[in-house]
Design a protein around this motif. Structure first.
Motif, PDB file in Angstrom:
ATOM      1  N   ARG A 137       0.852  -1.200   0.000  1.00  0.00           N
ATOM      2  CA  ARG A 137       0.000   0.000   0.000  1.00  0.00           C
ATOM      3  C   ARG A 137       0.882   1.243   0.000  1.00  0.00           C
ATOM      4  NH1 ARG A 137      -4.631   1.983   4.326  1.00  0.00           N
ATOM      5  NH2 ARG A 137      -5.737   3.288   2.823  1.00  0.00           N
TER       6      ARG A 137
ATOM      7  N   ARG B   5       0.960   5.303   0.349  1.00  0.00           N
ATOM      8  CA  ARG B   5       0.211   6.455   0.870  1.00  0.00           C
ATOM      9  C   ARG B   5       0.515   7.656  -0.009  1.00  0.00           C
ATOM     10  NH1 ARG B   5       4.033   9.668   2.530  1.00  0.00           N
ATOM     11  NH2 ARG B   5       5.743   8.999   3.894  1.00  0.00           N
ATOM     12  N   PRO B   6      -0.263   8.725   0.136  1.00  0.00           N
ATOM     13  CA  PRO B   6       0.064   9.937  -0.632  1.00  0.00           C
ATOM     14  C   PRO B   6       1.350  10.559  -0.081  1.00  0.00           C
ATOM     15  CG  PRO B   6      -2.159  10.050   0.304  1.00  0.00           C
ATOM     16  CD  PRO B   6      -1.485   8.898   0.937  1.00  0.00           C
TER      17      PRO B   6
ATOM     18  N   GLN C 117       8.407   1.732   6.766  1.00  0.00           N
ATOM     19  CA  GLN C 117       9.163   2.751   7.516  1.00  0.00           C
ATOM     20  C   GLN C 117       8.205   3.632   8.309  1.00  0.00           C
ATOM     21  OE1 GLN C 117      10.024   5.458   3.722  1.00  0.00           O
ATOM     22  NE2 GLN C 117      10.796   6.371   5.603  1.00  0.00           N
ATOM     23  N   THR C 118       8.762   4.368   9.214  1.00  0.00           N
ATOM     24  CA  THR C 118       7.957   5.285  10.027  1.00  0.00           C
ATOM     25  C   THR C 118       7.217   6.282   9.134  1.00  0.00           C
ATOM     26  OG1 THR C 118       9.411   5.095  11.922  1.00  0.00           O
ATOM     27  CG2 THR C 118       8.134   7.095  11.779  1.00  0.00           C
ATOM     28  N   GLY C 119       5.958   6.415   9.457  1.00  0.00           N
ATOM     29  CA  GLY C 119       5.159   7.379   8.703  1.00  0.00           C
ATOM     30  C   GLY C 119       4.680   6.861   7.358  1.00  0.00           C
ATOM     31  N   SER C 120       4.843   5.577   7.144  1.00  0.00           N
ATOM     32  CA  SER C 120       4.439   5.045   5.832  1.00  0.00           C
ATOM     33  C   SER C 120       2.966   4.664   5.806  1.00  0.00           C
ATOM     34  CB  SER C 120       5.313   3.835   5.466  1.00  0.00           C
ATOM     35  OG  SER C 120       5.180   2.842   6.472  1.00  0.00           O
ATOM     36  N   GLY C 121       2.318   4.656   6.968  1.00  0.00           N
ATOM     37  CA  GLY C 121       0.886   4.406   7.009  1.00  0.00           C
ATOM     38  C   GLY C 121       0.501   3.086   7.632  1.00  0.00           C
ATOM     39  N   LYS C 122       1.342   2.542   8.470  1.00  0.00           N
ATOM     40  CA  LYS C 122       1.052   1.249   9.116  1.00  0.00           C
ATOM     41  C   LYS C 122      -0.137   1.384  10.048  1.00  0.00           C
ATOM     42  CE  LYS C 122       5.183   0.873  10.892  1.00  0.00           C
ATOM     43  NZ  LYS C 122       5.834   2.064  10.320  1.00  0.00           N
ATOM     44  N   THR C 123      -0.039   2.357  10.949  1.00  0.00           N
ATOM     45  CA  THR C 123      -1.107   2.539  11.931  1.00  0.00           C
ATOM     46  C   THR C 123      -2.391   2.967  11.221  1.00  0.00           C
ATOM     47  OG1 THR C 123       0.610   3.210  13.479  1.00  0.00           O
ATOM     48  CG2 THR C 123      -1.648   3.635  14.153  1.00  0.00           C
ATOM     49  N   HIS C 124      -2.209   3.806  10.226  1.00  0.00           N
ATOM     50  CA  HIS C 124      -3.379   4.245   9.445  1.00  0.00           C
ATOM     51  C   HIS C 124      -4.093   3.033   8.841  1.00  0.00           C
ATOM     52  CE1 HIS C 124      -5.746   6.847   6.788  1.00  0.00           C
ATOM     53  NE2 HIS C 124      -5.420   6.010   5.790  1.00  0.00           N
TER      54      HIS C 124
ATOM     55  N   SER D 298       5.664   8.980  15.830  1.00  0.00           N
ATOM     56  CA  SER D 298       6.241   7.724  15.383  1.00  0.00           C
ATOM     57  C   SER D 298       6.235   6.703  16.511  1.00  0.00           C
ATOM     58  CB  SER D 298       7.673   7.979  14.919  1.00  0.00           C
ATOM     59  OG  SER D 298       8.290   6.749  14.663  1.00  0.00           O
ATOM     60  N   SER D 299       5.729   5.552  16.217  1.00  0.00           N
ATOM     61  CA  SER D 299       5.723   4.495  17.219  1.00  0.00           C
ATOM     62  C   SER D 299       6.962   3.636  17.011  1.00  0.00           C
ATOM     63  CB  SER D 299       4.453   3.655  17.050  1.00  0.00           C
ATOM     64  OG  SER D 299       4.608   2.455  17.756  1.00  0.00           O
TER      65      SER D 299
ATOM     66  N   ASN E 283       8.538  11.391  12.114  1.00  0.00           N
ATOM     67  CA  ASN E 283       7.114  11.490  12.330  1.00  0.00           C
ATOM     68  C   ASN E 283       6.881  11.887  13.779  1.00  0.00           C
ATOM     69  OD1 ASN E 283       4.367  11.054  12.703  1.00  0.00           O
ATOM     70  ND2 ASN E 283       4.360   9.320  11.277  1.00  0.00           N
TER      71      ASN E 283
HETATM   72  N1  LIG Z   1      -3.157   5.800   2.631  1.00  0.00           N
HETATM   73  C1  LIG Z   1      -3.122   6.950   3.305  1.00  0.00           C
HETATM   74  N2  LIG Z   1      -3.935   7.942   2.955  1.00  0.00           N
HETATM   75  C2  LIG Z   1      -3.939   9.082   3.602  1.00  0.00           C
HETATM   76  N3  LIG Z   1      -3.114   9.359   4.648  1.00  0.00           N
HETATM   77  C3  LIG Z   1      -2.270   8.415   5.073  1.00  0.00           C
HETATM   78  C4  LIG Z   1      -2.245   7.161   4.420  1.00  0.00           C
HETATM   79  N4  LIG Z   1      -1.317   6.409   5.031  1.00  0.00           N
HETATM   80  C5  LIG Z   1      -0.808   7.155   6.035  1.00  0.00           C
HETATM   81  N5  LIG Z   1      -1.375   8.363   6.067  1.00  0.00           N
HETATM   82  C6  LIG Z   1      -1.097   9.454   7.000  1.00  0.00           C
HETATM   83  O1  LIG Z   1       0.300   9.495   7.183  1.00  0.00           O
HETATM   84  C7  LIG Z   1       0.603   9.760   8.510  1.00  0.00           C
HETATM   85  C8  LIG Z   1       1.513   8.661   9.039  1.00  0.00           C
HETATM   86  O2  LIG Z   1       0.805   7.486   9.034  1.00  0.00           O
HETATM   87  P1  LIG Z   1       0.934   6.416  10.186  1.00  0.00           P
HETATM   88  O3  LIG Z   1       0.976   7.040  11.502  1.00  0.00           O
HETATM   89  O4  LIG Z   1      -0.118   5.416   9.980  1.00  0.00           O
HETATM   90  O5  LIG Z   1       2.374   5.860   9.884  1.00  0.00           O
HETATM   91  P2  LIG Z   1       3.094   4.670  10.606  1.00  0.00           P
HETATM   92  O6  LIG Z   1       3.796   3.892   9.605  1.00  0.00           O
HETATM   93  O7  LIG Z   1       2.168   3.966  11.501  1.00  0.00           O
HETATM   94  O8  LIG Z   1       4.158   5.399  11.457  1.00  0.00           O
HETATM   95  P3  LIG Z   1       4.815   4.831  12.747  1.00  0.00           P
HETATM   96  O9  LIG Z   1       5.753   3.755  12.372  1.00  0.00           O
HETATM   97  O10 LIG Z   1       5.516   5.998  13.304  1.00  0.00           O
HETATM   98  O11 LIG Z   1       3.702   4.351  13.636  1.00  0.00           O
HETATM   99  C9  LIG Z   1      -0.699   9.822   9.240  1.00  0.00           C
HETATM  100  O12 LIG Z   1      -1.047  11.191   9.422  1.00  0.00           O
HETATM  101  C10 LIG Z   1      -1.674   9.184   8.363  1.00  0.00           C
HETATM  102  O13 LIG Z   1      -2.976   9.738   8.472  1.00  0.00           O
END
Ligand SMILES: Nc1ncnc2c1ncn2[C@@H]1O[C@H](COP(=O)(O)OP(=O)(O)OP(=O)(O)O)[C@@H](O)[C@H]1O
Length: 950
Positions: A11, A13-14, A86-93, A201-202, A198
């Motif tokens: 997946r 993300r933008p 990676q951090t901020g790539s959208g895992k938690t999202h 960042s978790s 991020n």
């Molecule tokens: N597919 C997506 N569409 C829109 N926004 C996204 C998408 N994926 C991630 N984001 C946004 O990007 C930001 C980072 O996403 P997220 O916290 O899920 O990253 P993460 O990989 O979980 O980071 P971490 O490893 O630090 O937990 C968030 O603000 C989230 O809303």
């Protein structure tokens, strides 16, 4: 049950704001069926294939629909969904999203909703029990997110149960909302730290586990499915996060888990590795079943499409590619029903019979071989090993309970060299679990000790800082105090010195006064001793007095004048007598009248003169009394003079004697002082005497003036008498001119009377004259005496001066003068010093008072500041104890919360399929069954929600 590959979903993300700001651009492109992504990375360009790719336009629902399709936990399959990236790539999202938003909620909430919806749509003979757990692996420690006080849980493995986290709270849930609440709780308890990549960042791995047990109420069979939803920590390299210090340590440990994950995936996919290093990390250990085991696993790799993160994106894509080849062996986790077990038993017995036949054939063949015979190959016993192994493997979970991991090991060719017996395995696992417990316990203790140490260090730091502050303040205050004490001591010392000086001066003053007193006495004695011998010169004095009297009386001889006047009066009287005897009284009445009037005038004038004479007489008498007073005063002055002279002589004598005795030295100054004082006294007395003499002379001059005035008065009287005589003469001539004697008898009587009166007046005048003369003489005498006395005094003074001027006396006097001068100087100096010291003393006393006040003020200030410090200390201590109390309370609350959670979560909440909810111990109501899926669960969960919201 065949092997299935792990499903890998990619997946994108933008681009985020930062990437856009950094000038990032899309480096990925996809094929039409969204299974292949072409990455235009600078360093590692390439194409990557996955089961499915979602671009930045994909919705949460899209991802859910594809990913959840492989999930079949309702039928007893284990399932796992990983989110990697990676951090901020959208895992938690992707995994959680915004639970409150229908559009943005992630996979987990959607799966939960799906599961509960499925349960409600299941046949009513199926009863489901759902329980959830939520854990976090952070720094290689497992923390229970639903009971955060359990922060270092051990991993156990048991026969029949497999790998599990010991002590992890499993909460029975009966509705979506309850699951959501548990998820919220767990999310809030996650460790989140800031990094540059991020803001949220978790850096921990979170694992949310849903376990569903399905019981068929008809045949009693049970299926258990476990779904693990894993949100991994950021997979980026350490440098990119900018993590340093403690976070660097964290990153290493996080990387350890991820590295172990990579190693496991490598081992599983390279086809060569005999050993899968699940035990290298907690993460791989817990997810052991999900990777190459009994699980249907989906890996979602999250990537950034931006050129800014191309390296990390390529790395993630490679990871996904590798993982894609992992094969899992998912199977239904079922507890067989009695009929199924009977069938299995029958089958097993058949196999045993078959195997016994085989064993017998083998033994027979073996005996032939041992006997030295040969058996042709076509007659060798055929061993159906595959069927045996397969049967054993299939029956193992239910019948033997052998752990799949152990089976892996057993199945592994390299390890199979020394296969462990079941008992040994059990023993091994038991010991391992015990060691894991001990390790966890030790780690917990260590953690507690660390926390204690940290808190103590914090406290110590705080106390040290406070102590440093207080020490600094104390130092400052001590320095001030010391300075003030020094000043005080200095002032006290100066004060004491001044007091001593004052005392010394007072003593010297007293001594000097005493000496002065004694010297005065000595002077008096000297004066008394030197009083000149009275010279018997009374005869000479009398003679001188007589001469002066004569001279004075000669200067103004009032008697001569008086005599002339008296003579004139007498002549006039004689004429009147003669006129009475020889001539006749006037006959003309006019003449008689005129004469009569003239006579009356004469009488009046005579009366007037008598009055004047009496006045003169009074004045003379008063002058006499004044003279006597003057005389008395003169005597007094003389006496004083004599006394002074005597005193002076005595003093002089004594001084000389003492000077001779103690030539030089201190006494000389005393003598000098005495001489000076004596001279001053003498001069003063002499001036007083001269003044008195001047006064006496002034009085004498005044008396002379008075006498002159009296003489003038006498002259006037004489003149009046002449006029009176002339009048009488004119009367006589007038009488002679008429040639007729006064015929009037009355006139002659009058004349006779006048004559008698005049005679009488003459007598009185004579007496008065005598008296006046006497007075005048006395007065002159007194004046002369005074003059003589003055002369004598002068003489005495000159004598004294002469005596003083004698050579010996002069030398002594010079010496005495010098001494006197020195003494005077010394005395002056002493007096000046005394005065200066007195002034200084006054100043010092004032200063002392001021400084005492200042010291008091400073002491008050010091006390105030000490009180403030004490107050601040008390305040800090109170704050500290309040903070400790708060921490203790929160810990207790957490413990309470945990314990209440633990208690409540132990209660199972069975859910009946077909929309009917069944609460243990209660019959399900018909109306409940008709309710939509959320309604009954809401009702059931009300106590639970209220518990959570407490
Ligand atoms: N597919 C997506 N569409 C829109 N926004 C996204 C998408 N994926 C991630 N984001 C946004 O990007 C930001 C980072 O996403 P997220 O916290 O899920 O990253 P993460 O990989 O979980 O980071 P971490 O490893 O630090 O937990 C968030 O603000 C989230 O809303």
């Amino acid at each position: 049950m065949g092997d299935t590959n792990i499903r890998v979903v990619c997946r994108f993300r933008p681009q985020n704001k930062r990437e856009i700001a950094e000038g990032g651009f899309h480096i990925v492109s996809f094929d039409d069926d969204m299974t292949s992504v072409k990455c235009e990375s600078k360093e590692y360009p390439g194409t990557f294939n996955f089961d499915r790719i979602f671009d930045w336009g994909a919705t949460q629902q899209d991802v859910f629909e594809y990913s959840a399709s492989s999930i079949d936990i309702m039928n007893g399959y284990n399932g796992t969904i990983f989110a990697y990236g990676q951090t901020g790539s959208g895992k938690t999202h992707t995994m959680m999203g915004d639970m409150e938003s229908n559009e943005f909620k992630g996979l987990t909430p959607r799966i939960v909703e799906y599961i509960f919806a499925t349960i409600l749509n299941s046949p009513s003979n199926l009863e489901f029990t759902v329980k959830v757990s939520f854990m976090e692996i952070y720094m290689e420690k497992i923390r229970d997110l639903l009971n955060p006080t359990n922060d270092n849980l051990p991993v156990h493995e048991e026969k029949g149960r497999g790998v599990y986290v010991k002590g992890l709270l499993e909460v029975f849930v009966g509705s979506v909302e309850e699951v959501f609440e548990a998820m919220r709780r767990g999310q809030s308890a996650r460790v989140v730290a800031y990094t540059n990549m991020n803001a949220e960042s978790s850096r921990s791995h979170s694992i949310f586990v849903l376990q569903i047990t399905q019981k068929n109420l008809n045949d009693g069979s049970i299926k258990t499915g476990k779904l693990s939803l894993v949100d991994l920590a950021g997979s980026e390299k350490i440098g990119k996060t900018g993590a340093t210090g403690q976070t660097l340590e964290e990153a290493k440990k996080i990387n350890k888990s991820l590295s172990a994950l990579g190693m496991v995936i490598n081992a599983l996919t390279d086809g060569k590795s005999s050993h899968i290093p699940y035990r290298d990390s907690k993460l791989t250990r817990i997810l052991q079943e999900s990777l190459g085991g009994n699980s249907r696993t989906t890996l979602i790799i999250n990537c950034s499409p931006s050129s800014f993160n191309d390296t990390e994106t390529v790395s993630t894509l490679r990871f996904g590619m590798r993982a894609k080849t992992i094969k899992n062996k998912a199977k239904i986790n079922a507890e067989l029903s009695p009929s199924e077990l009977k069938a299995l038993l029958k089958k097993a017995k058949l196999e045993v019979t078959e195997l016994e036949g085989q064993v017998a054939a083998i033994e027979k063949e073996l005996s032939l071989w041992r006997a030295g015979q040969t058996v042709p190959e076509s007659e060798w016993v055929k061993i159906s090993a595959s069927s045996t192994t397969a049967a054993a493997a299939e029956a193992a979970p239910a019948a033997d309970g052998i752990a799949p991991a152990l089976l892996d090991i057993v199945a592994s060719k390299s390890v199979a060299a020394v296969p462990l017996e079941n008992d040994e395995r059990e023993d091994f696992l038991r010991r391992e679990n015990e060691l894991a417990d001990q390790l966890a316990e030790k780690e917990r203790e260590l953690e507690q000790q660390k926390k204690l140490v940290e808190s103590l260090q914090e406290e110590l730091t705080f106390v040290k800082a406070r102590e440093a502050e207080v020490t600094q303040e104390n130092k400052q205050l001590s320095a001030n105090l010391t300075e003030m004490q020094l000043q005080l001591e200095k002032i006290l010392f100066e004060n004491k010195e001044s007091l001593i000086t004052v005392d010394t001066l007072k003593e010297s003053k007293v001594e000097l006064e005493r000496e002065l007193e004694s010297l005065k006495k000595q002077i008096l004695e000297l004066q008394a001793a030197k009083l000149p011998e009275p010279v018997d010169d009374s005869g000479e004095k009398e003679k001188k007095k007589q001469e002066k009297m004569a001279q004075m009386m000669a200067e103004f001889d009032p008697t001569a004048v008086m005599d002339d006047k008296e003579k004139q009066m007498r002549e006039t009287l004689a004429k009147l007598t003669h006129m009475k005897e020889t001539s006749q009284p006037p006959t003309d009445p006019t003449e008689i009248a005129a004469q009569h009037y003239e006579l009356l005038d004469v009488k009046t004038q005579l009366a007037h003169q008598q009055v004047q004479m009496s006045e003169l007489s009074d004045k003379v008498s008063s002058t006499a009394s004044e003279l006597s007073a003057l005389r008395a005063r003169k005597e007094e002055v003389e006496a004083k003079l004599a006394a002074l002279e005597s005193e002076y002589e005595q003093l002089l004598e004594k001084t000389i004697q003492e000077e001779e005795q103690h030539f030089g030295g201190e006494i000389s100054s005393v003598v000098q002082d005495l001489k000076s004082k004596l001279e001053v006294q003498y001069n003063a007395k002499r001036e007083a005497q001269e003044k008195e003499i001047d006064e006496l002379q002034a009085v004498a001059t005044k008396k002379d003036e008075e006498i002159a005035r009296l003489q003038r008065l006498l002259a006037e009287k004489s003149k009046d008498a002449d006029e009176f005589q002339a009048t009488i003469e004119s009367l006589r001539k007038a009488a002679a001119g008429t040639g007729a004697a006064p015929a009037d008898v009355g006139s002659s009587e009058e004349i006779e009377r006048m004559r008698k009166t005049m005679a009488q007046q003459l007598i009185e005048f004579d007496a008065m004259k005598k008296k006046l003369m006497r007075d005048l003489q006395n007065r002159c005498e007194k004046v002369v005496e005074l003059e003589i006395s003055l002369d004598e005094t002068r003489e005495q003074y000159n004598n004294i001066l002469r005596n003083s001027n004698s050579r010996a006396q002069q030398q002594k006097m010079a010496f005495l003068e010098r001494n006197l001068e020195q003494l005077t100087n010394v005395q002056k100096q002493l007096v000046e010093q005394n005065a200066t010291l007195k002034k200084d003393l006054a100043v010092a006393e004032r200063k002392l008072l001021t400084r005492n006040e200042r010291i008091q003020n400073l002491e008050t200030l010091l006390q105030d500041s000490q009180a403030k410090i004490e107050m601040q200390n008390q305040k800090y201590e109170a704050q500290l104890s309040a903070m400790r109390e708060k921490i203790r309370q929160s810990q207790a609350q957490q413990a309470d919360w945990g314990s209440s959670w633990v208690t409540s979560s132990r209660i199972a909440k069975p859910l009946r399929g077909g929309g009917a909810a069944h609460v243990a111990g209660e019959d399900a109501d018909e109306s409940d069954m008709a309710d939509p899926p959320t309604t009954p669960s809401s009702k059931r969960s009300s106590w639970y929600i209220s518990l959570l919201k407490k």
